[in-house]
Design an enzyme around this catalytic site. Structure first.
Site, PDB file in Angstrom:
ATOM      1  N   HIS A 199     -24.675  98.310  49.805  1.00  0.00           N
ATOM      2  CA  HIS A 199     -24.603  97.538  48.561  1.00  0.00           C
ATOM      3  C   HIS A 199     -23.518  96.465  48.676  1.00  0.00           C
ATOM      4  CE1 HIS A 199     -26.255 101.452  47.083  1.00  0.00           C
ATOM      5  NE2 HIS A 199     -27.003 100.652  46.356  1.00  0.00           N
ATOM      6  N   GLY A 200     -23.786  95.304  48.092  1.00  0.00           N
ATOM      7  CA  GLY A 200     -22.760  94.269  48.022  1.00  0.00           C
ATOM      8  C   GLY A 200     -22.848  93.286  49.172  1.00  0.00           C
ATOM      9  N   HIS A 227     -32.283 100.197  49.170  1.00  0.00           N
ATOM     10  CA  HIS A 227     -31.193  99.675  48.334  1.00  0.00           C
ATOM     11  C   HIS A 227     -30.365  98.687  49.165  1.00  0.00           C
ATOM     12  CE1 HIS A 227     -31.028 102.358  44.665  1.00  0.00           C
ATOM     13  NE2 HIS A 227     -32.058 102.829  45.338  1.00  0.00           N
ATOM     14  N   ASP A 267     -31.422 102.431  37.152  1.00  0.00           N
ATOM     15  CA  ASP A 267     -30.970 102.446  38.547  1.00  0.00           C
ATOM     16  C   ASP A 267     -29.678 103.271  38.659  1.00  0.00           C
ATOM     17  OD1 ASP A 267     -31.027 101.692  41.220  1.00  0.00           O
ATOM     18  OD2 ASP A 267     -29.990  99.783  40.874  1.00  0.00           O
ATOM     19  N   HIS A 268     -29.545 104.018  39.733  1.00  0.00           N
ATOM     20  CA  HIS A 268     -28.335 104.804  40.009  1.00  0.00           C
ATOM     21  C   HIS A 268     -27.868 105.638  38.810  1.00  0.00           C
ATOM     22  CE1 HIS A 268     -27.557 103.392  44.064  1.00  0.00           C
ATOM     23  NE2 HIS A 268     -27.848 102.172  43.652  1.00  0.00           N
TER      24      HIS A 268
HETATM   25  P1  13P Z   1     -27.185  94.691  46.461  1.00  0.00           P
HETATM   26  O1  13P Z   1     -26.145  94.396  45.439  1.00  0.00           O
HETATM   27  O2  13P Z   1     -26.600  94.775  47.842  1.00  0.00           O
HETATM   28  O3  13P Z   1     -28.356  93.776  46.403  1.00  0.00           O
HETATM   29  O4  13P Z   1     -27.739  96.161  46.158  1.00  0.00           O
HETATM   30  C1  13P Z   1     -28.463  96.356  44.981  1.00  0.00           C
HETATM   31  C2  13P Z   1     -28.912  97.756  44.840  1.00  0.00           C
HETATM   32  O5  13P Z   1     -29.224  98.439  45.799  1.00  0.00           O
HETATM   33  C3  13P Z   1     -28.996  98.281  43.477  1.00  0.00           C
HETATM   34  O6  13P Z   1     -29.472  99.570  43.439  1.00  0.00           O
END
Ligand code: 13P
Length: 278
Positions: free
Chosen positions: A179-180, A209, A81-82
């Protein structure tokens, strides 16, 4: 069963259900995620973010991910991921990840296309699927060292051009999540009109995401209207801490058990929410 990302996501897109992609940052979490998916007989993308490589190395993540994926009958995709740079992505491919994401969403469109094409060439040569992002899902948890960034909505034209120019297998789009944790625990407002337009214009599965805190109604509707893969990370940390606080463990072993149980509950919830959707 360890499997590539494209097979799982194409089948889900055709069947109009969603696939959860939980991020693990401990070896226990990887085990819990695979065992939970297997108990529910539902595929997942077992995800490891480059931003967490300070906590578990890529080599450890590959070893434990492959070990658990190969141990169960349920299809499991081992996903990076990322991914931030070509060398790291290439190493992930060599170590046996079956899906990788390049996140060059902060670069301009031409540079994002150029970098994504390089990753697609390297990954596809090994049968590894590729996700990329156009527009930008901002937030604070893009990696342990990640800076907070603002979201930029994905435009339909860019998404269409990007998918055709790169040959990616799935595309992350920005429609209102971040995110978060959301400030004040508010539920975000998603741009469903944009999602419908993107789903009509882009042939590959779309990825959302920033799944944590998005709200069950929003997520079910997002899958109904074109999202195939849902990334979740923060809610696992929140769920584990809630379980630990409730259990009041008096040993490290009990604490670990409570953490595992919290993560199991969160993944079960998301799988039942979107993967069982008709
Ligand atoms: P969250 O932490 O908001 O669930 O996002 C996770 C994410 O998109 C990881 O790629």
């Amino acid at each position: 069963m360890l499997i590539d990302g494209k097979s799982v996501l194409d089948a889900a897109k055709a069947g109009r259900y969603g696939i959860v992609a939980p991020d693990f940052l401990t070896l226990n979490a990887a085990r819990v995620f695979v065992q939970t998916a297997d108990a529910l007989k539902t595929p997942i993308l077992l995800s490891f973010a480059q931003g967490h490589a300070g906590l578990i190395s890529l080599e450890e993540a590959a070893l434990v991910g492959k070990y658990w994926a190969e141990k169960v009958d349920t299809p499991i995709v081992l996903h990076l991921d990322h991914g931030q740079d070509f060398d790291f992505l290439q190493r992930a491919v060599e170590l046996g990840f079956t899906s990788v994401m390049l996140d060059a969403s902060m670069k301009d469109m031409d540079e994002n296309i150029r970098l994504t094409r390089e990753v697609v060439a390297c990954a596809h040569a090994k049968g590894v699927s590729v996700e990329a992002e156009i527009g930008h899902v901002g937030g604070a948890s893009e990696g342990i060292e990640g800076a907070t960034t603002d979201s930029v909505y994905t435009t339909v034209e860019e998404a269409k051009t990007f998918a055709a120019a790169t040959g990616v297998d799935s595309l992350a789009v920005s429609i209102g999540t971040s995110h978060g944790v959301y400030a004040g625990s508010r539920t975000p407002e998603l741009n469903f009109k944009r999602l419908q337009e993107l789903a009509a214009a882009v042939p590959v599965p779309l990825v959302l995401h920033g799944g944590s805190g998005t709200g069950d109604e929003n997520l079910r509707r997002a899958v109904r209207e074109g999202i195939t893969k849902l990334n979740v990370y923060t809610d696992f940390l929140v769920g584990a801490m809630a379980e630990i606080k409730a259990a009041e463990p008096d040993s490290l072993v009990e604490l670990q058990k409570a953490s595992d149980e919290g993560m199991r509950k969160v993944l079960t919830h998301y799988i039942e929410l979107i993967s069982k959707q008709p």
